[in-house]
Design a protein around this motif. Structure first.
Motif, mmCIF file in Angstrom:
data_model
loop_
_atom_site.group_PDB
_atom_site.id
_atom_site.type_symbol
_atom_site.label_atom_id
_atom_site.label_comp_id
_atom_site.label_asym_id
_atom_site.label_seq_id
_atom_site.Cartn_x
_atom_site.Cartn_y
_atom_site.Cartn_z
ATOM 1 N N GLN A 1 -13.510 -0.802 -31.262
ATOM 2 C CA GLN A 1 -13.585 -1.756 -32.369
ATOM 3 C C GLN A 1 -14.093 -3.089 -31.836
ATOM 4 O O GLN A 1 -13.653 -3.560 -30.807
ATOM 5 N N VAL A 2 -15.034 -3.680 -32.555
ATOM 6 C CA VAL A 2 -15.624 -4.943 -32.139
ATOM 7 C C VAL A 2 -14.858 -6.097 -32.759
ATOM 8 O O VAL A 2 -14.510 -6.065 -33.936
ATOM 9 N N GLN A 3 -14.615 -7.104 -31.951
ATOM 10 C CA GLN A 3 -13.929 -8.298 -32.445
ATOM 11 C C GLN A 3 -14.631 -9.556 -31.962
ATOM 12 O O GLN A 3 -15.173 -9.586 -30.856
ATOM 13 N N LEU A 4 -14.625 -10.579 -32.806
ATOM 14 C CA LEU A 4 -15.044 -11.915 -32.422
ATOM 15 C C LEU A 4 -13.826 -12.812 -32.580
ATOM 16 O O LEU A 4 -13.255 -12.890 -33.669
ATOM 17 N N VAL A 5 -13.429 -13.471 -31.502
ATOM 18 C CA VAL A 5 -12.231 -14.303 -31.533
ATOM 19 C C VAL A 5 -12.586 -15.732 -31.176
ATOM 20 O O VAL A 5 -13.062 -16.006 -30.067
ATOM 21 N N GLU A 6 -12.373 -16.629 -32.143
ATOM 22 C CA GLU A 6 -12.676 -18.043 -31.921
ATOM 23 C C GLU A 6 -11.472 -18.770 -31.357
ATOM 24 O O GLU A 6 -10.324 -18.380 -31.589
ATOM 25 N N SER A 7 -11.736 -19.844 -30.650
ATOM 26 C CA SER A 7 -10.680 -20.718 -30.145
ATOM 27 C C SER A 7 -11.251 -22.117 -29.974
ATOM 28 O O SER A 7 -12.476 -22.298 -29.978
ATOM 29 N N GLY A 8 -10.359 -23.098 -29.845
ATOM 30 C CA GLY A 8 -10.791 -24.453 -29.567
ATOM 31 C C GLY A 8 -10.707 -25.413 -30.733
ATOM 32 O O GLY A 8 -10.974 -26.611 -30.568
ATOM 33 N N GLY A 9 -10.359 -24.930 -31.910
ATOM 34 C CA GLY A 9 -10.238 -25.826 -33.043
ATOM 35 C C GLY A 9 -9.004 -26.711 -32.912
ATOM 36 O O GLY A 9 -8.187 -26.544 -32.009
ATOM 37 N N GLY A 10 -8.882 -27.668 -33.828
ATOM 38 C CA GLY A 10 -7.730 -28.535 -33.806
ATOM 39 C C GLY A 10 -7.965 -29.804 -34.578
ATOM 40 O O GLY A 10 -8.908 -29.910 -35.368
ATOM 41 N N SER A 25 -15.722 -8.801 -28.112
ATOM 42 C CA SER A 25 -15.199 -7.693 -27.310
ATOM 43 C C SER A 25 -15.481 -6.378 -28.017
ATOM 44 O O SER A 25 -15.645 -6.335 -29.234
ATOM 45 N N GLY A 26 -15.511 -5.303 -27.244
ATOM 46 C CA GLY A 26 -15.803 -3.994 -27.791
ATOM 47 C C GLY A 26 -16.943 -3.353 -27.034
ATOM 48 O O GLY A 26 -17.424 -3.879 -26.031
ATOM 49 N N ARG A 27 -17.421 -2.226 -27.536
ATOM 50 C CA ARG A 27 -18.476 -1.465 -26.852
ATOM 51 C C ARG A 27 -19.848 -2.004 -27.285
ATOM 52 O O ARG A 27 -20.612 -1.349 -27.972
ATOM 53 N N ILE A 28 -20.115 -3.213 -26.836
ATOM 54 C CA ILE A 28 -21.318 -3.940 -27.229
ATOM 55 C C ILE A 28 -22.471 -3.573 -26.315
ATOM 56 O O ILE A 28 -22.364 -3.697 -25.100
ATOM 57 N N LEU A 29 -23.559 -3.125 -26.907
ATOM 58 C CA LEU A 29 -24.734 -2.776 -26.118
ATOM 59 C C LEU A 29 -25.677 -3.961 -25.968
ATOM 60 O O LEU A 29 -26.297 -4.142 -24.918
#
Length: 120
Positions: A1-10, A25-29
């Protein structure tokens, strides 16, 4: 399963800076264009910045000269450096990436969003 995880906001004061990160993340070609969008209160989602696989960039007029998009393909990560922030930059920021995933094909994926609030 592909995921995009953001961080750094505030929360930051006007004139301040933040750096957003988005890790895939995931099986990205392969990854094609990656970008950042935002949706402010009562507004439609809009493109903030995008970067192609060759490094070409594009910015919304409202952020050009203040924001910088970059990517690290070894880390499957796209960044958004935001400087001279203004209250009107307040929004939920979403990461977006067009990626080819093993056994799935090529699709556009979205992160869950990260809140950026700029106080005056």
């Amino acid at each position: 399963q592909v995921q995009l995880v953001e961080s750094g906001g505030g929360l930051v004061q006007a004139g301040g800076s933040l750096r957003l990160s988005c890790a895939a993340s995931g099986r990205i070609l392969s990854k094609k264009t990656m970008g950042w969008y935002r949706q402010g209160p009562g507004k439609q989602r809009e493109l903030v910045a995008a970067i192609t696989s060759t490094g070409s960039t594009d910015y919304a007029d409202s952020v050009r000269g203040r924001f910088t998009i970059s990517r690290d393909d070894d880390k499957n990560t796209v960044y958004l450096e935001m400087n001279s922030l203004k209250p009107e930059d307040t929004a939920v920021y979403y990461c977006n990436a067009e990626m080819t995933v093993w056994s799935v094909g090529t699709y556009t994926y979205w992160g869950q969003g990260t809140q950026v609030t700029v106080s005056s």
